[in-house]
Scaffold this motif. Structure first.
Motif, PDB file in Angstrom:
ATOM      1  N   HIS A 209       0.872  -1.188   0.131  1.00 11.43           N
ATOM      2  CA  HIS A 209      -0.131  -0.186  -0.155  1.00 11.43           C
ATOM      3  C   HIS A 209       0.785   1.301   0.202  1.00 11.43           C
ATOM      4  CE1 HIS A 209      -4.293  -1.577   0.535  1.00 11.43           C
ATOM      5  NE2 HIS A 209      -3.543  -2.647   0.529  1.00 11.43           N
ATOM      6  N   ASN A 210       2.322   1.163   0.459  1.00 10.32           N
ATOM      7  CA  ASN A 210       2.930   2.318   0.434  1.00 10.32           C
ATOM      8  C   ASN A 210       3.633   2.562  -0.970  1.00 10.32           C
ATOM      9  OD1 ASN A 210       2.447   2.994   3.038  1.00 10.32           O
ATOM     10  ND2 ASN A 210       4.129   1.648   3.879  1.00 10.32           N
ATOM     11  N   LEU A 211       3.935   1.318  -1.578  1.00 14.14           N
ATOM     12  CA  LEU A 211       4.412   1.322  -2.945  1.00 14.14           C
ATOM     13  C   LEU A 211       3.377   1.887  -4.080  1.00 14.14           C
ATOM     14  CD1 LEU A 211       6.335  -1.814  -2.551  1.00 14.14           C
ATOM     15  CD2 LEU A 211       7.318   0.192  -2.916  1.00 14.14           C
ATOM     16  N   LEU A 212       2.213   1.557  -3.775  1.00 10.61           N
ATOM     17  CA  LEU A 212       0.930   1.854  -4.769  1.00 10.61           C
ATOM     18  C   LEU A 212      -0.253   2.690  -4.006  1.00 10.61           C
ATOM     19  CD1 LEU A 212       0.927  -1.529  -6.884  1.00 10.61           C
ATOM     20  CD2 LEU A 212       2.183   0.560  -7.391  1.00 10.61           C
ATOM     21  N   PRO A 213       0.056   3.724  -3.684  1.00 12.77           N
ATOM     22  CA  PRO A 213      -0.872   4.557  -2.988  1.00 12.77           C
ATOM     23  C   PRO A 213      -2.104   4.963  -3.950  1.00 12.77           C
ATOM     24  CG  PRO A 213       1.099   6.129  -3.395  1.00 12.77           C
ATOM     25  CD  PRO A 213       1.414   4.722  -3.906  1.00 12.77           C
ATOM     26  N   ALA A 214      -3.187   4.835  -3.277  1.00 12.88           N
ATOM     27  CA  ALA A 214      -4.302   5.484  -4.099  1.00 12.88           C
ATOM     28  C   ALA A 214      -4.566   4.115  -5.194  1.00 12.88           C
ATOM     29  CB  ALA A 214      -4.259   6.885  -4.789  1.00 12.88           C
ATOM     30  N   THR A 215      -4.540   3.197  -4.856  1.00 11.06           N
ATOM     31  CA  THR A 215      -4.798   1.978  -5.532  1.00 11.06           C
ATOM     32  C   THR A 215      -6.103   1.338  -5.079  1.00 11.06           C
ATOM     33  OG1 THR A 215      -2.713   1.598  -6.029  1.00 11.06           O
ATOM     34  CG2 THR A 215      -4.196  -0.159  -6.531  1.00 11.06           C
ATOM     35  N   PRO A 216      -7.148   1.190  -5.908  1.00 13.53           N
ATOM     36  CA  PRO A 216      -8.523   0.627  -5.426  1.00 13.53           C
ATOM     37  C   PRO A 216      -8.475  -0.767  -4.979  1.00 13.53           C
ATOM     38  CG  PRO A 216      -8.382   0.806  -8.124  1.00 13.53           C
ATOM     39  CD  PRO A 216      -7.105   1.358  -7.381  1.00 13.53           C
ATOM     40  N   TRP A 217      -8.040  -1.156  -3.833  1.00 12.58           N
ATOM     41  CA  TRP A 217      -7.746  -2.650  -3.537  1.00 12.58           C
ATOM     42  C   TRP A 217      -8.865  -3.255  -3.367  1.00 12.58           C
ATOM     43  CZ3 TRP A 217      -3.319  -4.490  -4.846  1.00 12.58           C
ATOM     44  CH2 TRP A 217      -2.316  -3.561  -5.063  1.00 12.58           C
ATOM     45  N   GLU A 218     -10.192  -2.512  -2.879  1.00 16.27           N
ATOM     46  CA  GLU A 218     -11.467  -2.972  -3.021  1.00 16.27           C
ATOM     47  C   GLU A 218     -11.781  -3.879  -4.142  1.00 16.27           C
ATOM     48  OE1 GLU A 218     -12.243   0.933  -4.630  1.00 16.27           O
ATOM     49  OE2 GLU A 218     -11.025   0.257  -3.094  1.00 16.27           O
ATOM     50  N   GLN A 219     -11.213  -3.610  -5.387  1.00 14.56           N
ATOM     51  CA  GLN A 219     -11.396  -4.577  -6.523  1.00 14.56           C
ATOM     52  C   GLN A 219     -10.458  -5.937  -6.438  1.00 14.56           C
ATOM     53  OE1 GLN A 219     -10.963  -2.247  -9.934  1.00 14.56           O
ATOM     54  NE2 GLN A 219     -11.914  -0.501  -9.111  1.00 14.56           N
ATOM     55  N   ALA A 220      -9.480  -5.910  -5.689  1.00 11.89           N
ATOM     56  CA  ALA A 220      -8.773  -7.156  -5.609  1.00 11.89           C
ATOM     57  C   ALA A 220      -9.016  -8.237  -4.767  1.00 11.89           C
ATOM     58  CB  ALA A 220      -7.221  -6.398  -5.177  1.00 11.89           C
ATOM     59  N   ARG A 221      -8.421  -9.513  -4.820  1.00 16.66           N
ATOM     60  CA  ARG A 221      -8.743 -10.537  -4.241  1.00 16.66           C
ATOM     61  C   ARG A 221      -7.288 -11.161  -3.614  1.00 16.66           C
ATOM     62  NH1 ARG A 221     -11.881 -14.208  -8.273  1.00 16.66           N
ATOM     63  NH2 ARG A 221      -9.898 -13.837  -9.711  1.00 16.66           N
ATOM     64  N   ALA A 222      -7.452 -11.654  -2.257  1.00 15.11           N
ATOM     65  CA  ALA A 222      -6.361 -12.199  -1.574  1.00 15.11           C
ATOM     66  C   ALA A 222      -6.553 -13.390  -0.893  1.00 15.11           C
ATOM     67  CB  ALA A 222      -5.983 -11.093  -0.733  1.00 15.11           C
ATOM     68  N   VAL A 223      -5.637 -14.338  -0.790  1.00 12.26           N
ATOM     69  CA  VAL A 223      -5.629 -15.435   0.014  1.00 12.26           C
ATOM     70  C   VAL A 223      -4.516 -15.108   0.922  1.00 12.26           C
ATOM     71  CG1 VAL A 223      -4.967 -17.753   0.072  1.00 12.26           C
ATOM     72  CG2 VAL A 223      -6.417 -17.081  -1.541  1.00 12.26           C
ATOM     73  N   VAL A 224      -4.774 -15.390   2.532  1.00 13.39           N
ATOM     74  CA  VAL A 224      -3.900 -14.955   3.387  1.00 13.39           C
ATOM     75  C   VAL A 224      -3.728 -16.188   4.259  1.00 13.39           C
ATOM     76  CG1 VAL A 224      -4.461 -12.304   3.351  1.00 13.39           C
ATOM     77  CG2 VAL A 224      -5.474 -14.053   4.991  1.00 13.39           C
ATOM     78  N   THR A 225      -2.693 -16.263   4.973  1.00 15.41           N
ATOM     79  CA  THR A 225      -2.225 -17.540   5.874  1.00 15.41           C
ATOM     80  C   THR A 225      -2.562 -17.379   7.384  1.00 15.41           C
ATOM     81  OG1 THR A 225      -0.035 -16.738   5.914  1.00 15.41           O
ATOM     82  CG2 THR A 225      -0.569 -18.112   4.104  1.00 15.41           C
ATOM     83  N   HIS A 226      -3.195 -16.404   7.799  1.00 12.96           N
ATOM     84  CA  HIS A 226      -3.670 -16.180   9.351  1.00 12.96           C
ATOM     85  C   HIS A 226      -4.629 -15.185   9.234  1.00 12.96           C
ATOM     86  CE1 HIS A 226      -3.079 -15.719  13.368  1.00 12.96           C
ATOM     87  NE2 HIS A 226      -2.361 -16.812  13.590  1.00 12.96           N
ATOM     88  N   PRO A 227      -5.474 -15.400  10.465  1.00 10.86           N
ATOM     89  CA  PRO A 227      -6.573 -14.386  10.600  1.00 10.86           C
ATOM     90  C   PRO A 227      -5.881 -12.857  10.910  1.00 10.86           C
ATOM     91  CG  PRO A 227      -7.123 -16.543  11.588  1.00 10.86           C
ATOM     92  CD  PRO A 227      -5.602 -16.563  11.134  1.00 10.86           C
ATOM     93  N   ARG A 228      -4.989 -12.831  11.704  1.00 16.65           N
ATOM     94  CA  ARG A 228      -4.513 -11.237  11.818  1.00 16.65           C
ATOM     95  C   ARG A 228      -4.038 -10.747  10.355  1.00 16.65           C
ATOM     96  NH1 ARG A 228      -2.048 -14.137  16.127  1.00 16.65           N
ATOM     97  NH2 ARG A 228       0.115 -14.433  14.975  1.00 16.65           N
TER      98      ARG A 228
END
Length: 259
Positions: A209-228
């Motif tokens: 998010h610091n590298l790509l500010p103002a990017t609409p991440w609500e359109q992106a999808r993610a798999v993460v390996t921990h609830p935190r």
């Protein structure tokens, strides 16, 4: 005629470069297109300082390695692999593999149960708690972020509360990567339904998010390996997030759940 299959989305693997190969190769073998886009750079501490800090593993009963990088930086510094009866604690399968590659026998490694829902310090604690007693001498090998954050102290606090003496070795620095315009373009091209981001660190999300500010991440999808990690992603605006264990089979299943 058979119906043409919909192309699978690109999987963006964000692990540090020296830790990503198992996931990259495994996902490609499973038929997923992969973009390796490391979001954490590992910089090892001075080798002589590391050798002096470890001091040949003397006067210790157990060593906690918080990540594969904790193992790799000591190995690269020429520190000899710990030998039984010294116990080696590992929070996940990647760290176990790194220890085995270093020459540590599996019988000397303690790790969370393979069938458990998570691989982390909380899952490791019931396994290693019987080893912790007043006067027990432990060493934790960990890294430090660019802003001075060493990571969670949950396990250290548990061990100290049980009467153990815990010493810490800072083996490496975690830093955000430096991206040229071509790398930025690759990352921007992976925002949207054509890609699924794979995160094993909440710090990687912050760097992105610091590298790509103002990017609409609500359109992106993610798999993460921990609830935190999921909590951090959602706090940054990600809406489509799946949580799974950091085992390749679980990751593939989570990826397929987006289909």
């Amino acid at each position: 005629m058979p119906t043409p299959q919909t192309p699978r989305p690109m999987v963006v693997v964000t692990r540090p470069a020296d830790q990503a190969s198992d996931w990259v190769e495994g996902l490609r073998s499973a038929g997923w297109p992969v973009l390796a886009l490391p979001l954490i750079e590992i910089v090892a501490a001075d080798p002589a300082s590391l050798r002096a800090a470890v001091d040949g593993w003397t006067n210790l009963e157990a060593v906690m390695f918080v990540s594969p990088a904790a193992v790799g930086t000591l190995r690269q510094a020429g520190v000899p692999a710990p030998k039984p009866p010294l116990r080696c604690w590992a929070p996940g399968a990647g760290t176990v593999r790194a220890l085995r590659d270093w020459g540590v026998p599996l019988s000397a490694i303690d790790q969370p149960p393979a069938e458990g829902p998570q691989m982390d310090s909380e899952a490791l604690w019931p396994v290693i708690a019987p080893q912790v007693h007043p006067g027990c001498r432990l060493l934790m090998v960990r890294g430090i972020s660019a802003d001075g954050h060493e990571g969670r102290d949950w396990l250290v606090q548990r061990c100290r509360a049980a009467g153990a003496t815990v010493r810490t070795v800072l083996a490496y620095h975690r830093r955000p990567p430096s991206w040229d315009p071509a790398r930025q373009a690759e990352a921007r091209g992976a925002v949207g339904p054509g890609a699924i981001w794979l995160f094993s660190s909440s710090e990687a999300i912050a760097h992105l998010h610091n590298l790509l500010p103002a990017t609409p991440w609500e359109q992106a999808r993610a798999v993460v390996t921990h609830p935190r990690i999921a909590e951090v992603a959602q706090a940054h605006g990600w809406r489509a997030v799946r949580i799974c264990r950091p085992a390749l089979s679980d990751i593939v299943q989570a990826l397929e759940s987006f289909a």
